[in-house]
Design an enzyme around this catalytic site. Structure first.
Site, PDB file in Angstrom:
ATOM      1  N   GLU A 101      -1.435   0.442  16.735  1.00  0.00           N
ATOM      2  CA  GLU A 101      -1.497   0.264  15.284  1.00  0.00           C
ATOM      3  C   GLU A 101      -2.698   1.043  14.740  1.00  0.00           C
ATOM      4  OE1 GLU A 101      -1.219  -3.933  14.927  1.00  0.00           O
ATOM      5  OE2 GLU A 101      -1.070  -3.844  12.756  1.00  0.00           O
TER       6      GLU A 101
ATOM      7  N   GLY B  31      -2.616  -9.400   7.814  1.00  0.00           N
ATOM      8  CA  GLY B  31      -2.611 -10.833   7.631  1.00  0.00           C
ATOM      9  C   GLY B  31      -3.091 -11.554   8.893  1.00  0.00           C
ATOM     10  N   ALA B  32      -2.656 -11.067  10.045  1.00  0.00           N
ATOM     11  CA  ALA B  32      -2.975 -11.772  11.280  1.00  0.00           C
ATOM     12  C   ALA B  32      -3.931 -11.013  12.195  1.00  0.00           C
ATOM     13  CB  ALA B  32      -1.684 -12.095  12.034  1.00  0.00           C
ATOM     14  N   SER B  33      -4.021  -9.697  12.043  1.00  0.00           N
ATOM     15  CA  SER B  33      -4.956  -8.954  12.905  1.00  0.00           C
ATOM     16  C   SER B  33      -5.658  -7.865  12.101  1.00  0.00           C
ATOM     17  CB  SER B  33      -4.220  -8.335  14.096  1.00  0.00           C
ATOM     18  OG  SER B  33      -3.374  -7.297  13.678  1.00  0.00           O
ATOM     19  N   THR B  34      -6.719  -7.344  12.692  1.00  0.00           N
ATOM     20  CA  THR B  34      -7.462  -6.271  12.027  1.00  0.00           C
ATOM     21  C   THR B  34      -7.788  -5.193  13.047  1.00  0.00           C
ATOM     22  OG1 THR B  34      -9.320  -5.814  10.538  1.00  0.00           O
ATOM     23  CG2 THR B  34      -9.769  -7.311  12.355  1.00  0.00           C
ATOM     24  N   GLN B  35      -7.790  -3.940  12.607  1.00  0.00           N
ATOM     25  CA  GLN B  35      -8.046  -2.821  13.516  1.00  0.00           C
ATOM     26  C   GLN B  35      -9.202  -1.954  13.025  1.00  0.00           C
ATOM     27  OE1 GLN B  35      -4.608  -3.061  12.276  1.00  0.00           O
ATOM     28  NE2 GLN B  35      -4.363  -4.528  13.932  1.00  0.00           N
TER      29      GLN B  35
HETATM   30  N1  LIG Z   1       2.864   0.320   3.703  1.00  0.00           N
HETATM   31  C1  LIG Z   1       1.890  -0.326   3.139  1.00  0.00           C
HETATM   32  N2  LIG Z   1       1.245   0.196   2.123  1.00  0.00           N
HETATM   33  C2  LIG Z   1       0.253  -0.482   1.574  1.00  0.00           C
HETATM   34  N3  LIG Z   1      -0.173  -1.677   1.957  1.00  0.00           N
HETATM   35  C3  LIG Z   1       0.427  -2.249   2.960  1.00  0.00           C
HETATM   36  C4  LIG Z   1       1.469  -1.602   3.600  1.00  0.00           C
HETATM   37  N4  LIG Z   1       1.836  -2.363   4.578  1.00  0.00           N
HETATM   38  C5  LIG Z   1       1.055  -3.461   4.545  1.00  0.00           C
HETATM   39  N5  LIG Z   1       0.219  -3.414   3.566  1.00  0.00           N
HETATM   40  C6  LIG Z   1      -0.791  -4.416   3.275  1.00  0.00           C
HETATM   41  O1  LIG Z   1      -1.076  -5.067   4.494  1.00  0.00           O
HETATM   42  C7  LIG Z   1      -1.554  -6.371   4.262  1.00  0.00           C
HETATM   43  C8  LIG Z   1      -0.757  -7.366   5.039  1.00  0.00           C
HETATM   44  O2  LIG Z   1      -0.787  -7.078   6.385  1.00  0.00           O
HETATM   45  P1  LIG Z   1       0.484  -7.224   7.313  1.00  0.00           P
HETATM   46  O3  LIG Z   1       0.901  -5.851   7.707  1.00  0.00           O
HETATM   47  O4  LIG Z   1       1.522  -8.055   6.673  1.00  0.00           O
HETATM   48  O5  LIG Z   1      -0.138  -8.046   8.520  1.00  0.00           O
HETATM   49  P2  LIG Z   1      -0.392  -7.630  10.042  1.00  0.00           P
HETATM   50  O6  LIG Z   1      -0.788  -6.182  10.047  1.00  0.00           O
HETATM   51  O7  LIG Z   1      -1.514  -8.534  10.481  1.00  0.00           O
HETATM   52  O8  LIG Z   1       0.886  -7.880  10.763  1.00  0.00           O
HETATM   53  C9  LIG Z   1      -1.422  -6.559   2.764  1.00  0.00           C
HETATM   54  O9  LIG Z   1      -2.681  -6.285   2.216  1.00  0.00           O
HETATM   55  C10 LIG Z   1      -0.418  -5.505   2.340  1.00  0.00           C
HETATM   56  O10 LIG Z   1      -0.634  -5.148   0.997  1.00  0.00           O
HETATM   57 CA   LIG Z   2      -0.116  -4.248   9.023  1.00  0.00          CA
END
Ligand SMILES: Nc1ncnc2c1ncn2[C@@H]1O[C@H](COP(=O)(O)OP(=O)(O)O)[C@@H](O)[C@H]1O
Ligand SMILES: [Ca+2]
Length: 441
Positions: free
Chosen positions: A185, A215-219
């Site tokens: 990711e 929402g659940a992880s950070t990179q």
């Molecule tokens: N394609 C995208 N373009 C812009 N923002 C996105 C996009 N995909 C996800 N986000 C943002 O990612 C965040 C949510 O993370 P998400 O991808 O649902 O969780 P995780 O990566 O932990 O599975 C929100 O802030 C959402 O606005």
């Molecule tokens: Ca994401």
């Protein structure tokens, strides 16, 4: 590029963007897809078109990537155009749609989850011309939401989605529906951003690190410049891949449970615990009188403010600190560098007018802290916003300063799109997908 074949896709609903990045992408493609090198060109070409039937007119090709994130499912339909056989293809544009909630919210109803994917895939049926359906690959990569589910529930969701893909008219590669390893990711988002900003095209590269807060992880991902970083980093934080005849050794790590929403639960003391019926989780980061319910990952949580006790930035920061302090690796060299930041870094900065919602902007780490203080110490003034705004901004501040070890004046470039293309890991994943399939459009 040596990227694992487990990479996948993303989705979000409703808008079409279009841009041309011919020179950059020609370079990108030429290095990503070695089949474009001069010696291989003939072979690549013969695969696509029988001899003497090469097209004179421009040809358009597509790649469909789903991002099954923890808070939503998003589809990215990328269009590539090849003007003539001699010229390398261009990234013509992207169609992007999303739906909420994410797949993990359907943990107990996998068919309904797959249905949400199908609705997005129907868009691709409209976007891709019928004669190209069979040549257009479709892939879904799930991230932290599914990583946090039990193996059994995650697999049930993935197999329902696979069925939806198989019933579609598109090309369904092997392993087209999977959970993506967190380190990819980070790598793929770094590839996307540095491709789109042209940093991988030449030899004088000034690549930029990337920060994604899901929402659940950070990179966190960057190209180390100092030998010490390579020596001092845990081995599994370093990944090599080849591009532009160079080998990049990236620092990347995905922290599961440190996404914004997981961090809310951790701050409330509700992450990875059995939630008793009617159990109430309280925090000084929430409005005093608040009592509410929240659904995340298929579980219902009751939460509220410290009715009698303290609220505000100071006690909130102490609470949040427990979640991050000492839990993350702090590479020295990032303290003074600037980073691209997206996802929830962007959303919360835009929600509080630190940046323009459409344009993004540049911030210092201390701007998040200033805004966190303003919101937490005046919660009644922000009562129309999310009740979690104080907690979210305080968490972002603590994550950046105490988690990663950034300075107050570290610059963050908050960006949603570069040249009209979403700064998402999905573009990097699509490059990899096309390469692995030998579709070298
Ligand atoms: N394609 C995208 N373009 C812009 N923002 C996105 C996009 N995909 C996800 N986000 C943002 O990612 C965040 C949510 O993370 P998400 O991808 O649902 O969780 P995780 O990566 O932990 O599975 C929100 O802030 C959402 O606005
Ligand atoms: Ca994401």
């Amino acid at each position: 590029m040596t990227v694992d074949p487990r990479l996948t896709a993303s989705s979000d609903p409703g808008r079409m963007t279009s841009s041309r990045l011919p020179i950059l992408l020609a370079l990108v493609f030429s290095s990503l897809f070695p089949v474009f090198s001069h010696s291989n060109r003939e072979m690549w070409f013969q695969d696509l078109f029988p001899p003497n039937t090469c097209p004179i007119n421009a040809k358009t090709f597509y790649g469909i990537m789903f991002d099954a994130g923890s808070t939503g499912t998003r589809i990215h339909i990328y269009t590539f155009v090849q003007k003539s056989p001699e010229i390398l293809p261009e990234l013509e544009g992207e169609i992007f749609e999303s739906v909420k909630p994410g797949l993990s919210a359907y943990a107990d109803q996998p068919e309904k989850g797959a249905e949400s994917v199908k609705r997005l895939l129907d868009m691709a049926i409209d976007a891709v011309p019928p004669h190209l359906w069979k040549k257009t690959p479709v892939v879904l990569k799930a991230t932290a939401g599914l990583r946090l589910l039990s193996e059994e529930k995650a697999q049930a969701l993935l197999s329902e989605v696979k069925e939806v893909f198989e019933e579609s008219p598109f090309l369904v590669p092997e392993d087209s529906v999977s959970i993506m390893d967190g380190s990819y990711e980070g790598i793929l988002a770094w590839i996307t951003v540095n491709f789109l900003t042209g940093q991988l095209a030449g030899h004088n590269q000034h690549t930029t690190g990337t920060l994604d807060l899901g929402g659940a992880s950070t990179q966190i991902t960057f190209l180390p410049r100092f030998e010490e970083t390579l020596k001092e980093s845990p081995r599994d934080f370093l990944t090599s891949f080849e591009m532009f005849n160079s080998t990049y050794k990236l620092y990347t790590h995905s922290y599961l449970g440190f996404g914004l929403k997981a961090a809310r639960l951790a701050t409330l003391g509700a992450l990875n615990t059995e939630v008793a019926d009617g159990q109430m989780f309280r925090s000084s980061c929430l409005p005093k009188q608040l009592e509410a319910e929240w659904h995340f990952g298929g579980v219902k949580y009751r939460y509220g403010g410290n009715k009698e006790g303290e609220t505000g930035f100071k006690p909130c920061y102490l609470e949040v600190l427990k979640v991050v302090k000492g839990k993350l690796h702090q590479p020295d060299e990032i303290r003074g560098s600037s980073f691209y930041a997206f996802s929830y870094y962007y959303d919360r900065a835009a929600d509080t007018n630190l940046i323009d919602y459409e344009q993004g902007g540049v911030l210092e780490v201390r701007d998040f802290e200033r805004k966190a203080k303003e919101v937490c110490d005046n919660m009644e003034r922000f009562s129309s916003a999310s009740p979690f705004l104080c907690m979210d901004l305080t968490y972002i501040t603590a994550l950046l300063k105490e988690g990663f070890g950034f300075r107050d004046n570290t610059l963050l470039q908050l960006t949603k799109k570069v040249n009209n293309i979403e700064t998402s890991w999905t573009l990097g994943a699509t490059f990899h997908l096309l390469q692995s399939l030998g579709i070298t459009y």
